[in-house]
Design a protein around this motif. Sequence first.
Motif, short mmCIF file in Angstrom:
data_model
loop_
_atom_site.label_atom_id
_atom_site.label_comp_id
_atom_site.label_asym_id
_atom_site.label_seq_id
_atom_site.Cartn_x
_atom_site.Cartn_y
_atom_site.Cartn_z
N THR A 132 13.44 33.65 50.23
CA THR A 132 14.25 33.91 51.15
C THR A 132 15.73 34.09 50.32
O THR A 132 16.46 35.18 50.53
N ALA A 133 16.01 33.33 49.48
CA ALA A 133 17.23 33.14 48.41
C ALA A 133 17.29 34.47 47.61
O ALA A 133 18.25 35.27 47.43
N ILE A 134 16.11 34.77 47.05
CA ILE A 134 15.82 36.21 46.41
C ILE A 134 16.31 37.39 47.26
O ILE A 134 16.87 38.21 46.83
N ALA A 135 15.55 37.39 48.48
CA ALA A 135 16.12 38.49 49.61
C ALA A 135 17.43 38.55 49.66
O ALA A 135 17.99 39.73 49.65
N LEU A 136 18.22 37.51 49.96
CA LEU A 136 19.66 37.50 50.31
C LEU A 136 20.49 37.79 48.92
O LEU A 136 21.53 38.38 49.12
N SER A 137 19.86 37.51 47.70
CA SER A 137 20.73 37.81 46.68
C SER A 137 20.75 39.36 46.31
O SER A 137 21.64 39.87 45.60
N GLU A 138 19.84 40.11 47.05
CA GLU A 138 20.13 41.69 47.01
C GLU A 138 21.42 42.27 47.57
O GLU A 138 21.70 43.37 47.44
N TYR A 139 22.05 41.58 48.22
CA TYR A 139 23.15 41.91 48.90
C TYR A 139 24.45 41.29 48.27
O TYR A 139 24.66 40.09 47.92
N LYS A 140 25.36 42.40 47.75
CA LYS A 140 26.84 41.94 46.89
C LYS A 140 27.52 41.10 47.59
O LYS A 140 27.99 40.35 46.92
N GLY A 141 27.70 41.14 48.84
CA GLY A 141 28.50 40.17 49.74
C GLY A 141 28.00 38.93 50.17
O GLY A 141 28.65 38.23 50.78
#
Length: 261
Positions: A132-141
């Motif tokens: 989940t952390a990796i998926a969230l890291s795709e968002y710049k904000g």
Amino acid sequence: MHDHSIAELPSLRRQKILLLLERDGKVMASELSQHFAVSEDTIRRDLAELDNAGLVQRVHGGALPRPKDSGKDYFTRLDETDEVKVRLAQLAAQHIKDGQIVLFDSGSTTLQVARSLPAEIRITAVTASPLTAIALSEYKGVKVILAGGELNPHSMSASGQEALRLLAGIKADLAITGVCAIHPEVGITSLHFDEVPIKQAMLNGATQVIAVTTADKLGAVEPFVVAPCTRLHRLITELHLGSGSVEDYRRLGIVVEQLPD
């Protein structure tokens, strides 16, 4: 007729359960309890062990044969998220707003919520799940805080005191959680004992809690209690339920949101 002779031999009893499942296409815990002259709790433990071994698929009240593709690993299963979970995740993502601190529980449904956020969203996200952390890291904000510790093989998330210590120090606006099972009287329950403290810390650390779940989890009960249903503020689920009623949850003060047709 009771098979008393094998009641005290779990391995033999479980083999016999598999034979009954092959013969009948489904087994019910209540009937197996009478058949083997053991408690329903004992049967539920049997079914849990068979499920962990990939030999059966647990359902509310009993078990079904495993689908033929049950040998696929955790990552393969995540890549095969079904359409219902995607739609549920998209509904849940609409409740996440700019500026919030959001706790993301582990699990494929919650991971899908992380993948469904608006592209420009600006939040602080906290999770014990590396995926989940990796998926969230795709968002710049999105600022991502990952709780560390020993990796739990059941949930593919961190567990133990290090993860709990970090979660205990965060007061979040919102927690997004999936559930193994949820029952209006028993509450939110889990199949795995070692998942319980992390899930409790997530639920306790947020002002608002949203549970996202497919209909088959409603009315189901697993061995380990996480929290009462009243800890939830919103329940997002399917429109058509196999059994039971969402009114049971609404009576507890939970806002129930269902997929449109």
